[in-house]
Design an enzyme around this catalytic site. Structure first.
Site, PDB file in Angstrom:
ATOM      1  N   HIS A 192      -7.425   0.588  -6.265  1.00  0.00           N
ATOM      2  CA  HIS A 192      -7.609  -0.445  -5.776  1.00  0.00           C
ATOM      3  C   HIS A 192      -8.002  -1.534  -5.650  1.00  0.00           C
ATOM      4  O   HIS A 192      -9.547  -1.837  -5.412  1.00  0.00           O
ATOM      5  CB  HIS A 192      -8.686   0.269  -4.589  1.00  0.00           C
ATOM      6  CG  HIS A 192      -8.596  -0.595  -2.912  1.00  0.00           C
ATOM      7  ND1 HIS A 192      -7.631  -0.893  -2.971  1.00  0.00           N
ATOM      8  CD2 HIS A 192      -9.775   0.754  -2.432  1.00  0.00           C
ATOM      9  CE1 HIS A 192      -7.583  -1.363  -1.361  1.00  0.00           C
ATOM     10  NE2 HIS A 192      -8.949   0.044  -0.508  1.00  0.00           N
ATOM     11  N   ARG A 233       0.689  -1.420  -0.258  1.00  0.00           N
ATOM     12  CA  ARG A 233       0.034  -0.094   0.169  1.00  0.00           C
ATOM     13  C   ARG A 233       0.839   1.176  -0.115  1.00  0.00           C
ATOM     14  O   ARG A 233       1.908   1.692   0.736  1.00  0.00           O
ATOM     15  CB  ARG A 233      -0.909  -0.086   1.058  1.00  0.00           C
ATOM     16  CG  ARG A 233      -1.940   1.384   1.141  1.00  0.00           C
ATOM     17  CD  ARG A 233      -2.449   1.235   2.084  1.00  0.00           C
ATOM     18  NE  ARG A 233      -3.996   0.659   2.042  1.00  0.00           N
ATOM     19  CZ  ARG A 233      -5.018   0.495   2.239  1.00  0.00           C
ATOM     20  NH1 ARG A 233      -5.594   1.298   2.988  1.00  0.00           N
ATOM     21  NH2 ARG A 233      -6.142   0.391   2.239  1.00  0.00           N
ATOM     22  N   ASP A 286     -17.090   7.032  -1.655  1.00  0.00           N
ATOM     23  CA  ASP A 286     -15.865   6.551  -0.941  1.00  0.00           C
ATOM     24  C   ASP A 286     -15.689   8.366  -0.842  1.00  0.00           C
ATOM     25  O   ASP A 286     -16.523   9.328  -0.754  1.00  0.00           O
ATOM     26  CB  ASP A 286     -14.763   6.484  -1.614  1.00  0.00           C
ATOM     27  CG  ASP A 286     -13.617   6.276  -1.263  1.00  0.00           C
ATOM     28  OD1 ASP A 286     -13.771   6.293  -0.209  1.00  0.00           O
ATOM     29  OD2 ASP A 286     -12.453   6.378  -1.807  1.00  0.00           O
ATOM     30  N   ARG A 314     -13.750  -8.751   2.159  1.00  0.00           N
ATOM     31  CA  ARG A 314     -12.674  -8.607   1.154  1.00  0.00           C
ATOM     32  C   ARG A 314     -11.624  -9.899   2.251  1.00  0.00           C
ATOM     33  O   ARG A 314     -10.562 -10.073   1.156  1.00  0.00           O
ATOM     34  CB  ARG A 314     -11.856  -7.670   2.097  1.00  0.00           C
ATOM     35  CG  ARG A 314     -12.691  -5.902   1.936  1.00  0.00           C
ATOM     36  CD  ARG A 314     -11.968  -5.753   0.159  1.00  0.00           C
ATOM     37  NE  ARG A 314     -10.395  -5.121   0.223  1.00  0.00           N
ATOM     38  CZ  ARG A 314     -10.029  -4.426   0.767  1.00  0.00           C
ATOM     39  NH1 ARG A 314     -10.085  -3.139   1.376  1.00  0.00           N
ATOM     40  NH2 ARG A 314      -8.640  -4.317   0.224  1.00  0.00           N
ATOM     41  N   GLN A 322     -10.064  -4.143  -3.053  1.00  0.00           N
ATOM     42  CA  GLN A 322     -11.524  -4.062  -3.352  1.00  0.00           C
ATOM     43  C   GLN A 322     -12.272  -3.598  -3.609  1.00  0.00           C
ATOM     44  O   GLN A 322     -13.783  -4.118  -3.939  1.00  0.00           O
ATOM     45  CB  GLN A 322     -11.344  -1.836  -2.631  1.00  0.00           C
ATOM     46  CG  GLN A 322     -12.419  -1.408  -2.196  1.00  0.00           C
ATOM     47  CD  GLN A 322     -13.291  -2.314  -1.066  1.00  0.00           C
ATOM     48  OE1 GLN A 322     -11.871  -1.978  -0.373  1.00  0.00           O
ATOM     49  NE2 GLN A 322     -14.589  -2.198  -0.653  1.00  0.00           N
ATOM     50  N   CYS A 368     -16.754   2.156   0.764  1.00  0.00           N
ATOM     51  CA  CYS A 368     -15.626   1.008   0.402  1.00  0.00           C
ATOM     52  C   CYS A 368     -15.435   0.952   1.696  1.00  0.00           C
ATOM     53  O   CYS A 368     -13.972  -0.229   2.413  1.00  0.00           O
ATOM     54  CB  CYS A 368     -14.642   1.366  -0.318  1.00  0.00           C
ATOM     55  SG  CYS A 368     -13.590   3.036   0.265  1.00  0.00           S
TER      56      CYS A 368
HETATM   57  N1  NVA Z   1     -10.122   6.543  -1.712  1.00  0.00           N
HETATM   58  C1  NVA Z   1      -9.210   6.090  -0.270  1.00  0.00           C
HETATM   59  C2  NVA Z   1      -9.672   4.704  -0.022  1.00  0.00           C
HETATM   60  C3  NVA Z   1      -9.660   4.259   1.429  1.00  0.00           C
HETATM   61  C4  NVA Z   1      -9.716   2.394   1.293  1.00  0.00           C
HETATM   62  C5  NVA Z   1      -7.769   6.526   0.356  1.00  0.00           C
HETATM   63  O1  NVA Z   1      -7.336   6.658  -0.975  1.00  0.00           O
HETATM   64  O2  NVA Z   1      -7.908   6.869   1.017  1.00  0.00           O
HETATM   65  N1   CP Z   2     -11.445  -0.272   1.684  1.00  0.00           N
HETATM   66  C1   CP Z   2      -9.845  -0.087   2.766  1.00  0.00           C
HETATM   67  O1   CP Z   2      -9.316  -0.805   2.520  1.00  0.00           O
HETATM   68  O2   CP Z   2     -10.162   0.036   4.252  1.00  0.00           O
HETATM   69  P1   CP Z   2      -8.330   0.369   4.417  1.00  0.00           P
HETATM   70  O3   CP Z   2      -8.164   1.495   4.308  1.00  0.00           O
HETATM   71  O4   CP Z   2      -9.623  -0.287   6.079  1.00  0.00           O
HETATM   72  O5   CP Z   2      -7.545  -0.981   4.395  1.00  0.00           O
END
Ligand code: NVA
Ligand code: CP
Length: 310
Positions: free
Chosen positions: A134, A107, A229, A297, A137, A269
């Site tokens: 992502h 990540r 989101d 997930r 997800q 998500c």
């Molecule tokens: N779009 C959000 C998704 C978090 C799971 C982010 O990147 O923070």
């Molecule tokens: N939806 C998702 O990826 O959540 P986290 O940021 O908690 O991993």
């Protein structure tokens, strides 16, 4: 050192529609087996590292549990504790980690970083979220939609909000499984141009639509799935106040959902900012499936691991 052949999951662009369907049907089976206490053990003897530069609840925990359920050992690495934080290159980090572990779940910020890990090491790399995509997800979301609606082709999904990593992966993933997709966002907050072009090419080939709209009331008409989101993704928190003003009309609330189909499901998500992109009331609506998405997930990621390791 001899370089091995390996598969990665850097984005849903890497998977054909057929491969996505295969992963979803494995996830269904693995979910059912898991409820009966039966887990495949194809990761026995394998150590998979999770290298995270951003916070995570769902992705981190579900991957750790998935790897352990499948017989493997999950090794969590916070990027700030590695020599990466003192300037060691991605190439050196990837080559060294390849000597110790059998896979990397990453990540981070730039998609280019994850592509570099995949090029430099000789172990599978899985995208656990970048600024651009992502994929894990969206695989779990496809599983959830299939469970709730009994089918995928012919459904219409409308995503409301920022054209971010989740929106980009929705555009590619949902069109690949036969859904019509509309991303409804304020002007200037559209998904990436190359992603829109790819989704429109996939959609045109199958007689589907991949549309961009700036009009929420119009976009949600006939929708089977409404998705949203956060308005400011991780790393964009500086602009949060300005974004709240711009994104206000794109909030999922009872007025907006009354314009979609009366059996439309509502997705997010998570994590959510209640009262911003979605109201508190809708988070506990009977057609809101956020906790099913979160549970899935785990099962979808087990299926991704099977795709890469078996
Ligand atoms: N779009 C959000 C998704 C978090 C799971 C982010 O990147 O923070
Ligand atoms: N939806 C998702 O990826 O959540 P986290 O940021 O908690 O991993």
């Amino acid at each position: 050192m001899e370089r091995k052949k390996k598969k990665d999951l850097l984005g849903l662009k890497d998977l054909s529609g057929q491969e996505i369907e295969e992963i979803i049907s494995w996830a269904e089976k693995m979910k059912e087996n898991s409820k009966r206490g039966v887990e495949e053990q194809f990761l026995k003897g394998k150590c998979i590292a999770l290298l995270f530069t951003k916070p995570s609840t769902r992705t981190r925990v579900s991957f750790e549990v998935a790897i352990s359920d499948l017989g493997g050992y999950p090794l969590f690495l916070s990027a700030q504790d590695l020599q990466l934080s003192r300037g060691e290159t991605i190439e050196d980090t990837a080559r060294v980690l390849s000597c110790y572990v059998d896979g990397l779940v990453i990540r981070t910020f730039a998609q280019e970083e994850i592509e570099e890990y995949a090029r430099s090491g000789d172990i599978p790399v899985i995208n656990a979220l970048t600024d651009k995509f992502h994929p894990c997800q969206i695989l779990a979301d496809i599983l959830t939609i299939k469970e709730k609606k009994g089918r995928l082709p012919g459904l219409k999904l409308v995503y409301l909000g920022d054209g971010n990593n989740v929106a980009n992966s929705i555009l590619i993933g949902m069109t690949k499984v036969g859904m019509d997709v509309t991303i409804c966002c304020p002007p200037g907050y559209e998904p990436a141009e190359d992603v829109i072009a790819l989704a429109q090419e996939i959609a045109n080939r199958s007689g589907l639509t991949a549309l961009i709209s700036h009009n929420p009331g119009e976009a949600v008409q006939g929708a089977d799935v409404l998705y949203t989101d956060v308005w400011a993704s991780m790393g964009q928190e500086r602009d949060q106040e300005e974004r709240a003003r711009i994104f206000g009309p794109f909030q999922i609330n009872s007025r907006l959902i009354s314009r979609a189909r009366e059996d439309a499901i509502i997705m997010h998500c998570l994590p959510a900012h209640r009262g911003e992109e979605i109201t508190d009331e809708i988070m506990s609506h009977p057609r809101c499936v956020i906790y099913d998405q979160a549970e899935n997930r785990l099962h979808a990621q087990k299926a991704v691991l099977k795709f890469l390791y078996q």
